[in-house]
Design a protein around this motif. Sequence first.
Motif, mmCIF file in Angstrom:
data_model
loop_
_atom_site.group_PDB
_atom_site.id
_atom_site.type_symbol
_atom_site.label_atom_id
_atom_site.label_comp_id
_atom_site.label_asym_id
_atom_site.label_seq_id
_atom_site.Cartn_x
_atom_site.Cartn_y
_atom_site.Cartn_z
ATOM 1 N N VAL A 264 0.859 -1.183 0.000
ATOM 2 C CA VAL A 264 0.000 0.000 0.000
ATOM 3 C C VAL A 264 0.895 1.233 0.000
ATOM 4 O O VAL A 264 1.754 1.389 0.877
ATOM 5 N N ALA A 265 0.696 2.101 -0.971
ATOM 6 C CA ALA A 265 1.576 3.269 -1.115
ATOM 7 C C ALA A 265 1.187 4.411 -0.181
ATOM 8 O O ALA A 265 2.045 5.137 0.312
ATOM 9 N N GLN A 266 -0.120 4.547 0.088
ATOM 10 C CA GLN A 266 -0.535 5.751 0.810
ATOM 11 C C GLN A 266 -1.669 5.520 1.803
ATOM 12 O O GLN A 266 -1.526 5.801 2.983
ATOM 13 N N ASP A 267 -2.810 5.006 1.335
ATOM 14 C CA ASP A 267 -3.977 4.868 2.205
ATOM 15 C C ASP A 267 -4.559 3.466 2.078
ATOM 16 O O ASP A 267 -4.698 2.944 0.972
ATOM 17 N N GLY A 268 -4.947 2.903 3.217
ATOM 18 C CA GLY A 268 -5.569 1.594 3.174
ATOM 19 C C GLY A 268 -5.937 1.086 4.555
ATOM 20 O O GLY A 268 -5.623 1.706 5.582
ATOM 21 N N TRP A 269 -6.598 -0.051 4.562
ATOM 22 C CA TRP A 269 -6.981 -0.748 5.789
ATOM 23 C C TRP A 269 -7.310 -2.192 5.430
ATOM 24 O O TRP A 269 -7.546 -2.519 4.274
ATOM 25 N N ILE A 270 -7.300 -3.073 6.427
ATOM 26 C CA ILE A 270 -7.568 -4.487 6.182
ATOM 27 C C ILE A 270 -8.152 -5.121 7.438
ATOM 28 O O ILE A 270 -7.818 -4.716 8.555
ATOM 29 N N GLY A 271 -9.036 -6.090 7.240
ATOM 30 C CA GLY A 271 -9.634 -6.761 8.391
ATOM 31 C C GLY A 271 -10.603 -7.842 7.958
ATOM 32 O O GLY A 271 -10.552 -8.352 6.835
ATOM 33 N N PHE A 272 -11.493 -8.189 8.871
ATOM 34 C CA PHE A 272 -12.523 -9.192 8.616
ATOM 35 C C PHE A 272 -13.900 -8.551 8.744
ATOM 36 O O PHE A 272 -14.147 -7.754 9.663
ATOM 37 N N THR A 273 -14.768 -8.891 7.811
ATOM 38 C CA THR A 273 -16.145 -8.401 7.880
ATOM 39 C C THR A 273 -17.096 -9.564 8.036
ATOM 40 O O THR A 273 -16.951 -10.610 7.393
ATOM 41 N N ASP A 274 -18.072 -9.402 8.920
ATOM 42 C CA ASP A 274 -19.166 -10.360 9.098
ATOM 43 C C ASP A 274 -20.420 -9.762 8.480
ATOM 44 O O ASP A 274 -20.368 -8.723 7.820
ATOM 45 N N HIS A 275 -21.550 -10.401 8.725
ATOM 46 C CA HIS A 275 -22.808 -9.893 8.184
ATOM 47 C C HIS A 275 -23.062 -8.465 8.673
ATOM 48 O O HIS A 275 -23.291 -7.555 7.869
ATOM 49 N N TYR A 276 -22.989 -8.256 9.969
ATOM 50 C CA TYR A 276 -23.312 -6.950 10.535
ATOM 51 C C TYR A 276 -22.144 -6.302 11.284
ATOM 52 O O TYR A 276 -22.215 -5.139 11.641
ATOM 53 N N TRP A 277 -21.067 -7.054 11.543
ATOM 54 C CA TRP A 277 -19.979 -6.546 12.381
ATOM 55 C C TRP A 277 -18.678 -6.561 11.589
ATOM 56 O O TRP A 277 -18.539 -7.259 10.585
ATOM 57 N N MET A 278 -17.693 -5.835 12.084
ATOM 58 C CA MET A 278 -16.430 -5.748 11.357
ATOM 59 C C MET A 278 -15.311 -5.360 12.307
ATOM 60 O O MET A 278 -15.519 -4.641 13.285
ATOM 61 N N ALA A 279 -14.101 -5.859 12.019
ATOM 62 C CA ALA A 279 -12.882 -5.422 12.705
ATOM 63 C C ALA A 279 -11.830 -5.145 11.645
ATOM 64 O O ALA A 279 -11.606 -5.985 10.762
ATOM 65 N N THR A 280 -11.212 -3.981 11.698
ATOM 66 C CA THR A 280 -10.229 -3.598 10.682
ATOM 67 C C THR A 280 -9.035 -2.906 11.319
ATOM 68 O O THR A 280 -9.168 -2.131 12.274
ATOM 69 N N LEU A 281 -7.858 -3.190 10.756
ATOM 70 C CA LEU A 281 -6.608 -2.521 11.130
ATOM 71 C C LEU A 281 -6.443 -1.315 10.213
ATOM 72 O O LEU A 281 -6.504 -1.442 8.989
ATOM 73 N N ILE A 282 -6.211 -0.137 10.824
ATOM 74 C CA ILE A 282 -6.190 1.100 10.038
ATOM 75 C C ILE A 282 -4.918 1.886 10.356
ATOM 76 O O ILE A 282 -4.847 2.591 11.365
ATOM 77 N N PRO A 283 -3.881 1.768 9.511
ATOM 78 C CA PRO A 283 -2.697 2.619 9.694
ATOM 79 C C PRO A 283 -3.050 4.092 9.457
ATOM 80 O O PRO A 283 -4.087 4.414 8.865
ATOM 81 N N ALA A 284 -2.171 4.962 9.897
ATOM 82 C CA ALA A 284 -2.406 6.398 9.733
ATOM 83 C C ALA A 284 -2.482 6.757 8.249
ATOM 84 O O ALA A 284 -1.783 6.184 7.406
ATOM 85 N N ALA A 285 -3.371 7.693 7.903
ATOM 86 C CA ALA A 285 -3.536 8.133 6.512
ATOM 87 C C ALA A 285 -2.219 8.664 5.965
ATOM 88 O O ALA A 285 -1.466 9.344 6.662
ATOM 89 N N GLY A 286 -1.952 8.324 4.710
ATOM 90 C CA GLY A 286 -0.733 8.789 4.063
ATOM 91 C C GLY A 286 0.482 7.933 4.354
ATOM 92 O O GLY A 286 1.593 8.274 3.933
ATOM 93 N N THR A 287 0.299 6.806 5.048
ATOM 94 C CA THR A 287 1.420 5.942 5.423
ATOM 95 C C THR A 287 1.506 4.742 4.493
ATOM 96 O O THR A 287 0.500 4.076 4.225
ATOM 97 N N ALA A 288 2.700 4.460 4.000
ATOM 98 C CA ALA A 288 2.927 3.241 3.227
ATOM 99 C C ALA A 288 3.032 2.066 4.196
ATOM 100 O O ALA A 288 3.642 2.181 5.269
ATOM 101 N N PHE A 289 2.462 0.941 3.828
ATOM 102 C CA PHE A 289 2.557 -0.249 4.673
ATOM 103 C C PHE A 289 2.274 -1.477 3.827
ATOM 104 O O PHE A 289 1.961 -1.386 2.640
ATOM 105 N N LYS A 290 2.416 -2.623 4.443
ATOM 106 C CA LYS A 290 2.208 -3.887 3.757
ATOM 107 C C LYS A 290 0.990 -4.582 4.345
ATOM 108 O O LYS A 290 0.918 -4.813 5.555
ATOM 109 N N GLN A 291 0.011 -4.907 3.471
ATOM 110 C CA GLN A 291 -1.165 -5.670 3.877
ATOM 111 C C GLN A 291 -0.884 -7.155 3.689
ATOM 112 O O GLN A 291 -0.346 -7.566 2.658
ATOM 113 N N VAL A 292 -1.277 -7.950 4.664
ATOM 114 C CA VAL A 292 -1.117 -9.397 4.546
ATOM 115 C C VAL A 292 -2.417 -10.071 4.954
ATOM 116 O O VAL A 292 -2.982 -9.770 6.010
#
Length: 604
Positions: A264-292
């Motif tokens: 990810v070059a700049q903006d992103g997030w990753i996690g698990f979504t259920d039918h109605y619920w969700m949990a996501t990891l959210i790095p600071a905006a504008g930060t490069a990082f690696k999603q796995v």
Amino acid sequence: MDDQNKNLLIATALSFAVILVWFLLFPPPETTDQPAPTTVETGEVTPGGIATAPSAAPGSAPAGEAPAVESAAEAPRIAIDTPRLSGSISLLGGRFDDLKLKDYNVTPDEDSDIVHLFDPIGTLTPYYALYGWAPGTGAAPEDVPGANTPWEIVEGDTLTVQDPVVLRWESPSGLIFRRTVSVDEDYLFTIAQSVQNTGESTVSLAPYGILARHGQPEDLKNFFILHEGVIAMADGELTEIDYDDMNDFEVVPAEGARAEVTQVAQDGWIGFTDHYWMATLIPAAGTAFKQVAKYDESRDIYQTESVMPTMQIAPGETQEVTQQLFAGAKEWETIREYQAAGIDRFIDAIDWGWFFFLTKPIFAVLHYLNAWIGNMGWAIIGLTLLIKAILLPLAYKSYVSMAKMKELQPEMEKIKERAGDDRQKLQQEMMGLYKKEKVNPASGCLPILLQIPIFFSLYKVIFVTLELRHAPFFGPFQDLASPDPTSIYNLFGLLPWGAPEPGSLLALIFIGILPLLLGVSMWLQQKLNPAPTDPTQQMIFAWMPWVFMFMLGSFASGLVVYWIANNVITFTQQYAIMRSQGYKPNVLGNITSSFRRRGKDAGK
């Protein structure tokens, strides 16, 4: 059968069939083209390209730490108490592994248990988030906090909206790690991590966040219209991966797990979504990082990671990084506010589907109508009125044409008698009649064709959005996202036993009030149209309302409410427009004639 009715039947049947088959056989692509990789150093990297963020699984703690599964339940905890959340953070690894949503019950009964989002190891379905540092140059595994690190409390004993908590751990080599955890009034945690190097050499460390899920969710729907599993945003590209599809990831030899990595070059997030619920990891905006996204088949653990760029910490220096964790309900207003605050395209975490250009505005209107009226059932009826008002110009042309077709019915019968079995002559004379009277027999198809994507969009909205969950209408209808709870089986609630279980054969046979009203409304609407002369087509038309009644009986109550309201409004519009054109529909006469014909057929 006249061409008008024939076209309507064919258009409706084919359109439903095409869309259903398309959805079943050609679901939307679950992965998108990934952006070109950028150069982001993220700690030591295995041959598979994954930074060495340790697995969240028990037994994989850094060297010097013993797996502490047995002591996890006895580990000290920090309570979480906000207006909308309760639970605790374990000091063993600093895990977010106990989280409950105060505003949501498991069933419509207010006395039922509240929803558990995270559960610790030792329960049936462990699900948790944790944060740490991957060691790089100059740092050994025992020099960084891992999944089983015992943190100590520096400040605060209960995490509230007003009161953050601060944790501390010191490594054998003199690295001092601090973690400050705060939470807002909804579902967003902020985790600020710092490391102070009191040693004599520079060390390289890569901060990471992990979401780990042991096994698939117990309540997994596995329904084609709903996505459940990994959801990620990388530089504006949304990726959805089902749990089963994680089995197809490439195996990383150094880890023995299957993984898919995205830079990810700049903006992103990753996690698990259920039918109605969700949990996501959210790095600071504008930060490069690696999603796995990772699946450990041997331990049946699904995992998502956000691995941040490596930091060089010189002796005497302190470095800090901040990430966020969303853990809660997929509420439209709440998620939209987080998006406005800088989380890129966070509203797309709700599964809007292919018809997003319809589902998004439909839901927005439904949401505001519900806020204004205070009842989701009446909001659906209000939405139906608005949709019918928008389509009224097209409907007007259709019903005017239908009124003219009704007026031409006697002449059409004469043409059929003259033509006999000569189909070519019949078609030529019919087309000549249409041209002479300036009638388009296909004009009635357009409103129906436009209704089909609207119908599927509303079905999507009712099925996937949280706001319809446990939304009451009146009386026994206390959950518009579920099938009609009434049934002939218990005389619509008068007898002291429940209705058959939704989805069972009995539920299909002993239908409820709403499906019955649906069938009757379709039947009455049908009586505005002339009965076909062909016996086979007449039978198809006669059975169509009742087939739809049973077919839609197991659908969400909110969708059936929409369909009933749509039929009633359509009937009213059609009746009024036909009368305005000089044709006076005799609905009662059509019904009586229908029963007479059936009586004669039965006598034969």
